[in-house]
Write a protein that holds these residues in place. Structure first.
Motif, PDB file in Angstrom:
ATOM      1  N   GLY A 101       2.766  11.602  -1.272  1.00  0.00           N
ATOM      2  CA  GLY A 101       3.542  11.603  -0.028  1.00  0.00           C
ATOM      3  C   GLY A 101       5.030  11.645  -0.316  1.00  0.00           C
ATOM      4  N   ALA A 102       5.815  11.648   0.764  1.00  0.00           N
ATOM      5  CA  ALA A 102       7.260  11.644   0.608  1.00  0.00           C
ATOM      6  C   ALA A 102       7.717  10.266   0.122  1.00  0.00           C
ATOM      7  N   LEU A 103       8.842  10.239  -0.556  1.00  0.00           N
ATOM      8  CA  LEU A 103       9.423   8.962  -0.978  1.00  0.00           C
ATOM      9  C   LEU A 103      10.553   8.589  -0.024  1.00  0.00           C
ATOM     10  N   TYR A 128       0.423 -17.744   5.114  1.00  0.00           N
ATOM     11  CA  TYR A 128       0.296 -16.346   5.550  1.00  0.00           C
ATOM     12  C   TYR A 128       1.638 -15.635   5.539  1.00  0.00           C
ATOM     13  N   GLN A 129       1.608 -14.402   5.074  1.00  0.00           N
ATOM     14  CA  GLN A 129       2.838 -13.598   5.060  1.00  0.00           C
ATOM     15  C   GLN A 129       2.615 -12.265   5.751  1.00  0.00           C
ATOM     16  N   LEU A 130       3.722 -11.727   6.265  1.00  0.00           N
ATOM     17  CA  LEU A 130       3.810 -10.316   6.598  1.00  0.00           C
ATOM     18  C   LEU A 130       4.613  -9.721   5.469  1.00  0.00           C
ATOM     19  N   ASP A 131       4.118  -8.667   4.868  1.00  0.00           N
ATOM     20  CA  ASP A 131       4.823  -8.084   3.734  1.00  0.00           C
ATOM     21  C   ASP A 131       5.057  -6.610   3.993  1.00  0.00           C
ATOM     22  N   LEU A 132       6.288  -6.180   3.802  1.00  0.00           N
ATOM     23  CA  LEU A 132       6.637  -4.765   4.032  1.00  0.00           C
ATOM     24  C   LEU A 132       7.421  -4.262   2.829  1.00  0.00           C
ATOM     25  N   GLU A 133       7.085  -3.070   2.364  1.00  0.00           N
ATOM     26  CA  GLU A 133       7.737  -2.531   1.174  1.00  0.00           C
ATOM     27  C   GLU A 133       8.062  -1.049   1.356  1.00  0.00           C
ATOM     28  N   ALA A 134       9.221  -0.637   0.811  1.00  0.00           N
ATOM     29  CA  ALA A 134       9.593   0.784   0.776  1.00  0.00           C
ATOM     30  C   ALA A 134       9.804   1.121  -0.698  1.00  0.00           C
ATOM     31  N   ILE A 135       8.933   1.983  -1.232  1.00  0.00           N
ATOM     32  CA  ILE A 135       8.909   2.207  -2.681  1.00  0.00           C
ATOM     33  C   ILE A 135       9.286   3.641  -3.025  1.00  0.00           C
ATOM     34  N   GLU A 138      16.410   4.491  -3.839  1.00  0.00           N
ATOM     35  CA  GLU A 138      17.514   3.570  -4.126  1.00  0.00           C
ATOM     36  C   GLU A 138      18.512   3.533  -2.978  1.00  0.00           C
ATOM     37  N   ASP A 139      18.286   4.380  -1.985  1.00  0.00           N
ATOM     38  CA  ASP A 139      19.240   4.552  -0.889  1.00  0.00           C
ATOM     39  C   ASP A 139      19.503   3.231  -0.157  1.00  0.00           C
ATOM     40  N   PRO A 140      20.761   2.823  -0.042  1.00  0.00           N
ATOM     41  CA  PRO A 140      21.062   1.563   0.662  1.00  0.00           C
ATOM     42  C   PRO A 140      20.618   1.567   2.125  1.00  0.00           C
ATOM     43  N   GLN A 141      20.427   2.778   2.681  1.00  0.00           N
ATOM     44  CA  GLN A 141      19.913   2.835   4.056  1.00  0.00           C
ATOM     45  C   GLN A 141      18.516   2.232   4.146  1.00  0.00           C
ATOM     46  N   VAL A 142      17.757   2.357   3.063  1.00  0.00           N
ATOM     47  CA  VAL A 142      16.407   1.779   3.059  1.00  0.00           C
ATOM     48  C   VAL A 142      16.500   0.248   3.043  1.00  0.00           C
ATOM     49  N   ASP A 143      17.466  -0.277   2.293  1.00  0.00           N
ATOM     50  CA  ASP A 143      17.676  -1.730   2.287  1.00  0.00           C
ATOM     51  C   ASP A 143      17.949  -2.210   3.712  1.00  0.00           C
ATOM     52  N   ILE A 294       5.197  -3.371 -14.764  1.00  0.00           N
ATOM     53  CA  ILE A 294       3.720  -3.416 -14.710  1.00  0.00           C
ATOM     54  C   ILE A 294       3.094  -2.124 -15.253  1.00  0.00           C
ATOM     55  N   GLY A 295       3.886  -1.384 -16.035  1.00  0.00           N
ATOM     56  CA  GLY A 295       3.336  -0.216 -16.740  1.00  0.00           C
ATOM     57  C   GLY A 295       3.397   1.080 -15.963  1.00  0.00           C
ATOM     58  N   GLY A 296       4.163   1.112 -14.866  1.00  0.00           N
ATOM     59  CA  GLY A 296       4.270   2.323 -14.048  1.00  0.00           C
ATOM     60  C   GLY A 296       5.512   3.123 -14.395  1.00  0.00           C
ATOM     61  N   PRO A 297       5.759   4.210 -13.660  1.00  0.00           N
ATOM     62  CA  PRO A 297       6.958   5.031 -13.874  1.00  0.00           C
ATOM     63  C   PRO A 297       8.176   4.337 -13.269  1.00  0.00           C
ATOM     64  N   PRO A 298       9.389   4.804 -13.605  1.00  0.00           N
ATOM     65  CA  PRO A 298      10.561   4.228 -12.936  1.00  0.00           C
ATOM     66  C   PRO A 298      10.461   4.523 -11.441  1.00  0.00           C
ATOM     67  N   LEU A 299      10.484   3.491 -10.629  1.00  0.00           N
ATOM     68  CA  LEU A 299      10.300   3.677  -9.185  1.00  0.00           C
ATOM     69  C   LEU A 299      10.958   2.496  -8.476  1.00  0.00           C
ATOM     70  N   PRO A 300      12.166   2.714  -7.954  1.00  0.00           N
ATOM     71  CA  PRO A 300      12.843   1.586  -7.311  1.00  0.00           C
ATOM     72  C   PRO A 300      12.131   1.182  -6.027  1.00  0.00           C
ATOM     73  N   GLY A 301      12.338  -0.044  -5.598  1.00  0.00           N
ATOM     74  CA  GLY A 301      11.682  -0.477  -4.361  1.00  0.00           C
ATOM     75  C   GLY A 301      12.425  -1.619  -3.702  1.00  0.00           C
ATOM     76  N   ILE A 302      12.136  -1.804  -2.437  1.00  0.00           N
ATOM     77  CA  ILE A 302      12.694  -2.952  -1.706  1.00  0.00           C
ATOM     78  C   ILE A 302      11.708  -3.366  -0.625  1.00  0.00           C
ATOM     79  N   GLY A 303      11.725  -4.650  -0.299  1.00  0.00           N
ATOM     80  CA  GLY A 303      10.832  -5.107   0.766  1.00  0.00           C
ATOM     81  C   GLY A 303      11.049  -6.574   1.049  1.00  0.00           C
ATOM     82  N   PHE A 304      10.185  -7.112   1.881  1.00  0.00           N
ATOM     83  CA  PHE A 304      10.302  -8.540   2.205  1.00  0.00           C
ATOM     84  C   PHE A 304       8.932  -9.148   2.467  1.00  0.00           C
ATOM     85  N   GLY A 305       8.908 -10.474   2.402  1.00  0.00           N
ATOM     86  CA  GLY A 305       7.744 -11.245   2.822  1.00  0.00           C
ATOM     87  C   GLY A 305       8.221 -12.227   3.877  1.00  0.00           C
TER      88      GLY A 305
END
Ligand code: HAM
Length: 422
Positions: A101-103, A128-135, A138-143, A294-305
Motif C-alpha cells: 500500500g501507500a506509505l 485497555y488501550q487505543l493504539d494508532l500508528e502511521a508507519i 518522516e513527514d512532520p505532518q504525520v506527527d 526488530i529485524g525489519g527494513p528502515p521504516l520510520p513511524g509514529i503513533g500513540f497509545g
C-alpha cells in the motif's frame, strides 16, 4: 451469594452501566480513526518474548519487571503484550503492508494490554488501550495528524482539561552525544546506588525521577531540546507550527521522557489534572529505529497509545456530558398471554426500525413489569392489554412525565421514532 471466585488482582473489568460508556468511547475513537483514513487491525494478544525485549527495550521497567511471560507447551517463551506498537509493526512487516500500500501505512487497534504493576486507582495489570500508528513516513505532518486525532477524540468526549506535553528526543545522530553529556552531569551528583546504576543504562529516565531530592539536583541538567541536530530541530519546529495551525494547544516539556526505549524525535503525553498519581491518559511519539531493531527494513513511524481506563476515570472526574447511546428506549409491558405474544413481535419490529427496545419476560404482572420498565432507563413504556389489541392500539407511557396516550399499532414505530428524536 457470589461464587467462590474473583477476578485476578489488578484486572480492570467493566460491567453495565460503566461498560456502556467504555464501549461508546471506543466507538467514538473508531470514527475519528476512520475519518483520518486509518484502517483497523485485530492482532495477537501474545507474542514471542524477544519481540518486546528487542522492540520495547531491556532497560525499561516494562520489559525488566512487568511482563507476563510464560512458556507454552512447545517450550517457546511467550509474553502477553505489554503494549501494542511492537506488535503492530511486527504485523505490518509480516503482512507486507508497507510494500503493498501507500506509505505511511495508517492503522489502529484496541484491546487489553498486560503489565505486572502494583495495582491502584488508574493502574491495572490488565488495562485497555487505543493504539494508532502511521508507519513509513518522516513527514512532520504525520506527527501532527496523529496528535490531532487524539485531541479530537478527547474533545468529542467533552473532556476539556486534557493537557498535551510535547518534547523531542532527537535521533541517532544527536542523541548519543547528548546522552554522554547528560551522563557526565549525572555522575557528578549525590544519588543513591539504584539511580547511579540507571545513569549507565538509561540516563534520560533520571530526568523523569519524581523524588524531590533527585528533582532538585537535576534542575540544571542539560536538556535534549538544547542539543538537537539541525534536522531534528527543524522537524520539531515544524510539528509545533502545524499544531498551532490546527488550533491544538500544548506545553513544551523538555524533561518529558517516555517509559519505552524506542522513541526518537517527537514524544508526547496527554495528561489529566484530576487523576492524581496516574494522570497520564495517553502517550506516544516517533520510533524511527524500531523497525530495524526488530529485524525489519528502515521504516520510520509514529503513533500513540491512549489509556481507555484512565479516560473513563477522566470523564467521571470532569463530569463530562458524553453519554453512550441508550440500551433501551422503549420497554414493552404485556397484560396477558395473547398480548405478550403480540408484544414480542412488536418489540422485534421496533428493533428492526433502529429503536432500542426490550420487554418484561416471564409473564410478569403489571407492577413488576413497570418496575422493569423504569430500571431499563427507557423513555417510553409500550403497554399492551387484551382490550388494546381489540382496539388496535398500544398505550405509550412517557416514563419521566407520566403521561400516557393510545397510539394505533400501525403507527407505533413511526410515532416512537418521532418522539424519541425530539
Ligand atoms: P504508554 O505510555 O506505556 O505507551 O501507555 C499508553 C497509555 O496507556 C498511558 O498513557 C496510560 O493511559 C495507559 N496505561 C499504561 N499502563 C497502564 C496501566 N498499568 N493501567 C492503566 N493504564 C495504563 C505505550 O504503550 C506506547 N505503545 C504508545 C505508543 C504507540 N507510542 C507510539 N505508538
Amino acid at each position: 451469594m457470589s461464587s467462590s471466585f474473583q477476578a485476578p488482582k489488578g484486572v480492570s473489568e467493566y460491567v453495565p452501566p460503566r461498560a456502556d460508556l467504555f464501549y461508546a468511547i471506543r466507538e467514538a475513537f473508531a470514527e475519528q480513526a476512520r475519518l483520518a483514513g486509518y484502517g483497523y487491525l485485530e492482532l495477537a494478544v501474545f507474542e514471542d518474548t524477544n519481540l518486546f525485549r528487542r522492540g520495547v527495550g531491556e532497560s525499561t521497567d516494562v520489559v525488566s519487571k512487568e511482563m507476563y511471560t510464560f512458556e507454552d507447551r512447545g517450550g517457546r517463551s511467550l509474553t502477553l503484550r505489554p503494549e501494542f506498537t511492537a506488535t503492530v509493526l511486527r504485523s505490518v512487516l509480516e503482512n507486507n503492508l508497507h510494500k503493498t500500500g501507500a506509505l505511511p501505512v495508517k492503522v489502529w487497534t484496541t484491546g487489553p494490554a498486560f503489565r505486572a504493576e502494583r495495582p491502584q486507582q488508574g493502574r491495572y495489570r490488565q488495562f485497555y488501550q487505543l493504539d494508532l500508528e502511521a508507519i513509513g513516513s518522516e513527514d512532520p505532518q504525520v506527527d501532527a495528524e496523529t496528535i490531532a486525532i487524539a485531541a479530537n477524540w478527547y474533545r468529542s468526549l467533552g473532556l476539556s482539561r486534557v493537557r498535551l506535553l510535547l518534547n523531542s528526543l532527537g535521533c541517532k545522530e544527536c542523541r548519543p552525544a547528548y546522552r554522554a553529556l547528560l551522563q557526565d552531569f549525572l555522575r557528578g551528583l549525590d544519588l543513591d546506588e539504584a539511580t547511579r546504576a540507571r545513569i549507565e543504562i538509561n540516563p534520560l529516565r533520571v530526568l523523569d525521577d519524581k523524588r524531590p531530592q533527585v528533582r532538585a539536583q537535576v534542575q540544571d541538567a542539560p536538556l535534549m531540546a538544547d542539543h538537537l541536530c539541525p534536522a531534528c530541530k527543524a522537524h520539531h519546529d515544524r510539528v509545533r507550527e502545524l499544531l498551532a495551525d490546527l488550533g491544538i494547544g500544548w506545553e513544551d516539556d523538555p524533561r518529558l521522557v517516555r517509559g519505552l526505549d524506542y522513541y526518537t524525535r517527537t514524544t508526547y503525553e496527554f495528561d489529566h489534572p484530576l487523576l492524581g498519581a496516574q494522570s497520564g491518559i495517553g502517550g506516544g511519539g516517533r520510533y524511527d529505529g524500531l523497525s530495524e531493531d526488530i529485524g525489519g527494513p528502515p521504516l520510520p513511524g509514529i503513533g500513540f497509545g491512549l489509556g481507555l481506563d484512565r479516560t473513563v476515570l477522566a470523564l467521571e472526574a470532569e463530569g463530562a456530558a458524553f453519554a453512550p447511546k441508550p440500551r433501551c428506549e422503549a420497554f414493552g409491558v404485556a397484560l396477558g398471554e395473547a398480548a405478550e405474544r403480540r408484544l414480542f413481535a412488536l418489540v422485534a419490529e421496533l428493533r428492526r426500525a433502529g429503536i432500542a427496545a426490550d420487554m418484561a419476560f416471564g409473564g410478569k404482572k403489571l407492577k413488576g413489569a413497570m418496575k422493569d420498565a423504569d430500571r431499563s432507563g427507557a423513555r417510553y413504556a409500550v403497554i399492551l392489554g387484551e382490550r388494546d389489541i381489540a382496539d388496535g392500539v398500544a398505550q405509550v407511557k412517557d416514563l419521566a412525565e407520566g403521561e400516557q396516550t393510545a397510539v394505533p399499532l400501525t403507527d407505533l414505530t413511526s410515532t416512537l421514532k418521532e418522539r424519541l428524536s425530539r
